[in-house]
Write a protein that holds these residues in place. Structure first.
Motif, PDB file in Angstrom:
ATOM      1  N   GLU A  33      29.680 121.129  51.832  1.00 37.40           N
ATOM      2  CA  GLU A  33      28.759 121.524  52.834  1.00 37.40           C
ATOM      3  C   GLU A  33      28.225 120.188  53.649  1.00 37.40           C
ATOM      4  OE1 GLU A  33      25.670 123.190  50.530  1.00 37.40           O
ATOM      5  OE2 GLU A  33      26.724 125.210  50.171  1.00 37.40           O
ATOM      6  N   ILE A  34      28.251 119.193  53.088  1.00 34.95           N
ATOM      7  CA  ILE A  34      27.764 118.024  53.938  1.00 34.95           C
ATOM      8  C   ILE A  34      29.013 117.735  54.683  1.00 34.95           C
ATOM      9  CG2 ILE A  34      26.995 115.669  53.784  1.00 34.95           C
ATOM     10  CD1 ILE A  34      25.550 116.476  51.139  1.00 34.95           C
ATOM     11  N   LEU A  35      30.096 117.735  54.282  1.00 30.78           N
ATOM     12  CA  LEU A  35      31.223 117.369  55.080  1.00 30.78           C
ATOM     13  C   LEU A  35      31.758 118.522  56.203  1.00 30.78           C
ATOM     14  CD1 LEU A  35      33.805 116.788  51.837  1.00 30.78           C
ATOM     15  CD2 LEU A  35      32.863 114.936  53.609  1.00 30.78           C
ATOM     16  N   GLN A  36      31.039 119.482  56.087  1.00 25.90           N
ATOM     17  CA  GLN A  36      31.253 120.499  57.247  1.00 25.90           C
ATOM     18  C   GLN A  36      30.305 120.179  58.310  1.00 25.90           C
ATOM     19  OE1 GLN A  36      30.372 124.456  55.586  1.00 25.90           O
ATOM     20  NE2 GLN A  36      32.037 124.295  54.497  1.00 25.90           N
ATOM     21  N   ARG A  37      29.540 118.949  58.353  1.00 23.05           N
ATOM     22  CA  ARG A  37      28.780 118.569  59.310  1.00 23.05           C
ATOM     23  C   ARG A  37      29.610 117.606  60.198  1.00 23.05           C
ATOM     24  NH1 ARG A  37      22.799 117.962  58.410  1.00 23.05           N
ATOM     25  NH2 ARG A  37      22.517 118.867  56.379  1.00 23.05           N
ATOM     26  N   SER A  38      30.972 117.510  59.763  1.00 22.09           N
ATOM     27  CA  SER A  38      31.708 116.403  60.694  1.00 22.09           C
ATOM     28  C   SER A  38      33.127 117.323  60.869  1.00 22.09           C
ATOM     29  CB  SER A  38      32.080 115.139  59.971  1.00 22.09           C
ATOM     30  OG  SER A  38      33.164 114.576  60.512  1.00 22.09           O
ATOM     31  N   SER A  39      34.101 117.028  61.481  1.00 18.30           N
ATOM     32  CA  SER A  39      35.391 117.370  61.776  1.00 18.30           C
ATOM     33  C   SER A  39      36.574 116.591  61.366  1.00 18.30           C
ATOM     34  CB  SER A  39      35.485 118.065  63.252  1.00 18.30           C
ATOM     35  OG  SER A  39      35.658 116.984  64.122  1.00 18.30           O
ATOM     36  N   LEU A  40      36.214 115.285  60.908  1.00 16.14           N
ATOM     37  CA  LEU A  40      36.840 114.161  60.479  1.00 16.14           C
ATOM     38  C   LEU A  40      37.620 114.684  59.297  1.00 16.14           C
ATOM     39  CD1 LEU A  40      34.449 111.296  61.029  1.00 16.14           C
ATOM     40  CD2 LEU A  40      36.310 111.802  62.430  1.00 16.14           C
ATOM     41  N   PRO A  41      38.649 113.949  59.068  1.00 12.62           N
ATOM     42  CA  PRO A  41      39.641 114.071  57.870  1.00 12.62           C
ATOM     43  C   PRO A  41      39.093 113.635  56.631  1.00 12.62           C
ATOM     44  CG  PRO A  41      40.871 112.913  59.839  1.00 12.62           C
ATOM     45  CD  PRO A  41      39.462 112.803  60.111  1.00 12.62           C
ATOM     46  N   VAL A  42      39.417 114.407  55.548  1.00 13.22           N
ATOM     47  CA  VAL A  42      38.746 113.977  54.337  1.00 13.22           C
ATOM     48  C   VAL A  42      39.931 114.012  53.443  1.00 13.22           C
ATOM     49  CG1 VAL A  42      37.639 114.831  52.367  1.00 13.22           C
ATOM     50  CG2 VAL A  42      36.834 115.640  54.606  1.00 13.22           C
ATOM     51  N   ARG A  43      39.880 112.688  52.851  1.00  9.50           N
ATOM     52  CA  ARG A  43      41.507 112.337  51.842  1.00  9.50           C
ATOM     53  C   ARG A  43      40.644 112.285  50.319  1.00  9.50           C
ATOM     54  NH1 ARG A  43      42.652 107.776  54.267  1.00  9.50           N
ATOM     55  NH2 ARG A  43      41.550 106.446  52.757  1.00  9.50           N
ATOM     56  N   VAL A  44      41.360 113.012  49.642  1.00 11.78           N
ATOM     57  CA  VAL A  44      40.970 113.081  48.074  1.00 11.78           C
ATOM     58  C   VAL A  44      42.108 112.177  47.390  1.00 11.78           C
ATOM     59  CG1 VAL A  44      40.488 114.303  46.122  1.00 11.78           C
ATOM     60  CG2 VAL A  44      40.158 115.415  48.234  1.00 11.78           C
ATOM     61  N   GLU A  45      41.676 111.056  47.004  1.00 13.45           N
ATOM     62  CA  GLU A  45      42.349 110.231  45.875  1.00 13.45           C
ATOM     63  C   GLU A  45      42.300 110.197  44.530  1.00 13.45           C
ATOM     64  OE1 GLU A  45      42.297 106.673  49.594  1.00 13.45           O
ATOM     65  OE2 GLU A  45      41.667 106.349  47.433  1.00 13.45           O
ATOM     66  N   GLY A  46      43.150 110.425  43.704  1.00 10.77           N
ATOM     67  CA  GLY A  46      42.981 110.334  42.353  1.00 10.77           C
ATOM     68  C   GLY A  46      43.693 108.955  41.768  1.00 10.77           C
ATOM     69  N   HIS A  47      42.920 108.336  40.746  1.00 16.91           N
ATOM     70  CA  HIS A  47      43.105 106.979  40.445  1.00 16.91           C
ATOM     71  C   HIS A  47      43.079 107.118  38.735  1.00 16.91           C
ATOM     72  CE1 HIS A  47      42.722 104.744  44.108  1.00 16.91           C
ATOM     73  NE2 HIS A  47      41.849 105.901  44.208  1.00 16.91           N
ATOM     74  N   THR A  48      43.929 106.302  38.109  1.00 20.36           N
ATOM     75  CA  THR A  48      43.795 106.213  36.522  1.00 20.36           C
ATOM     76  C   THR A  48      43.551 104.849  36.028  1.00 20.36           C
ATOM     77  OG1 THR A  48      46.141 105.906  36.055  1.00 20.36           O
ATOM     78  CG2 THR A  48      45.416 108.372  36.322  1.00 20.36           C
ATOM     79  N   ASP A  49      43.554 104.642  34.778  1.00 22.15           N
ATOM     80  CA  ASP A  49      43.708 103.449  34.182  1.00 22.15           C
ATOM     81  C   ASP A  49      45.076 103.015  34.076  1.00 22.15           C
ATOM     82  OD1 ASP A  49      44.281 104.623  31.895  1.00 22.15           O
ATOM     83  OD2 ASP A  49      42.271 104.455  31.022  1.00 22.15           O
ATOM     84  N   ASP A  50      45.338 101.713  33.312  1.00 25.25           N
ATOM     85  CA  ASP A  50      46.636 101.433  33.023  1.00 25.25           C
ATOM     86  C   ASP A  50      47.573 101.984  31.670  1.00 25.25           C
ATOM     87  OD1 ASP A  50      45.130  99.871  31.369  1.00 25.25           O
ATOM     88  OD2 ASP A  50      46.371  98.186  31.753  1.00 25.25           O
ATOM     89  N   VAL A  51      46.604 102.701  31.012  1.00 22.87           N
ATOM     90  CA  VAL A  51      47.230 103.157  29.746  1.00 22.87           C
ATOM     91  C   VAL A  51      48.139 104.336  29.959  1.00 22.87           C
ATOM     92  CG1 VAL A  51      46.414 104.736  27.571  1.00 22.87           C
ATOM     93  CG2 VAL A  51      44.948 102.775  28.643  1.00 22.87           C
ATOM     94  N   PRO A  52      49.292 104.263  29.422  1.00 26.96           N
ATOM     95  CA  PRO A  52      50.584 105.137  29.761  1.00 26.96           C
ATOM     96  C   PRO A  52      50.008 106.466  29.243  1.00 26.96           C
ATOM     97  CG  PRO A  52      51.191 103.236  28.999  1.00 26.96           C
ATOM     98  CD  PRO A  52      49.750 103.119  28.780  1.00 26.96           C
ATOM     99  N   ILE A  53      50.620 107.641  29.929  1.00 21.76           N
ATOM    100  CA  ILE A  53      50.369 108.894  29.575  1.00 21.76           C
ATOM    101  C   ILE A  53      51.897 109.710  29.523  1.00 21.76           C
ATOM    102  CG2 ILE A  53      49.709 109.841  31.789  1.00 21.76           C
ATOM    103  CD1 ILE A  53      48.089 112.016  30.477  1.00 21.76           C
ATOM    104  N   ARG A  54      52.295 110.347  28.659  1.00 17.67           N
ATOM    105  CA  ARG A  54      53.453 110.917  28.401  1.00 17.67           C
ATOM    106  C   ARG A  54      53.295 112.209  27.890  1.00 17.67           C
ATOM    107  NH1 ARG A  54      54.674 105.663  27.255  1.00 17.67           N
ATOM    108  NH2 ARG A  54      56.106 104.589  28.830  1.00 17.67           N
TER     109      ARG A  54
END
Length: 237
Positions: A144-165
């Motif tokens: 709802e706050i982001l709708q106050r703007s028309s600028l792009p929104v980028r969603v970034e996912g980050h993890t730690d260095d523990v492997p997952i399989r």
């Protein structure tokens, strides 16, 4: 006397012509301006036109207001102006305070970008990309706050260095990207952000905030960033 009457009539006719031309020029500029800024909300245009016409004492059907009559009240602004990202930071802070997340969600600025750092503990169970119950209203509030703007929104996912399989996540690349998409879907769906403003990226463990040398630091690196990109299309001018 006939000559005088003709002169007066010509003067009145000339004044009317000047008034008509002036009004037509103003209306022309008005519609050119509307077309230039790309306003396509018919209701807003009608209200703005009503306000403009009312100021000149003109009513539908060519009628004019008499002396002492009231003109139409000014309509609301017809142009939606983007709120400055720096101002939106305060709205995000107020929302986090309301949700009692001020100590959990970190809000910062980097250049022209505004970044919300959402930790894993808020969004996901360990090793999962399924959002925790109850977090959707927080993301909708952010949207709802982001709708106050028309600028792009980028969603970034980050993890730690523990492997997952696992069958679903052969590596941290899949986990980080899927988490970003999970958040994006809420922003687009219940949040109502147009999909053309949204993008999702997964960085796995390759952009840590801190060294992955303790459980506490690894927890800080497991996060999703919502980035309000301060330049159109993510490009610097």
């Amino acid at each position: 006397m006939a000559r005088k009457t003709a002169t007066e009539g010509g003067s009145a006719s000339g004044a009317s012509l000047v008034m008509s031309v002036s009004l037509n020029l103003i209306l022309l500029v008005f519609f050119v301006y509307i077309n230039t800024i790309g306003v396509n909300d018919e209701e807003k245009i009608k209200k703005a036109l009503g306000s403009l016409v009312g100021r000149f004492g003109i009513l539908p059907g060519g009628a004019h207001l008499s002396e002492g009559d009231e003109t139409l009240p000014p309509g609301p602004p017809i142009v939606s102006i983007d709120e400055a990202p720096v101002n939106m930071m305060e709205h995000f802070r107020n929302l986090m305070k309301q949700e009692q997340l001020s100590d959990t969600v970190i809000i910062s600025a980097k250049g022209a970008d505004v970044i919300l750092n959402l930790p894993e503990e808020l969004l996901f169970p360990p090793g999962s990309a399924d959002l925790r119950p109850g977090v959707t209203p927080v993301l909708v509030g952010i949207a709802e706050i982001l709708q106050r703007s028309s600028l792009p929104v980028r969603v970034e996912g980050h993890t730690d260095d523990v492997p997952i399989r696992t069958a679903r996540f052969p590596s941290n690349w899949e986990l980080s990207a899927t988490r970003a998409v999970s958040v994006l879907k809420v922003l687009e769906g219940p949040g109502g952000i147009p999909k053309e403003r949204l993008s999702a990226m997964g960085f796995a463990e390759h952009r840590p905030l801190v060294e992955n040398d303790s459980p506490e630091k690894r927890a800080r690196n497991r996060r999703v960033h919502l980035v309000l990109v301060g330049e159109k299309d993510g490009q610097k001018k």
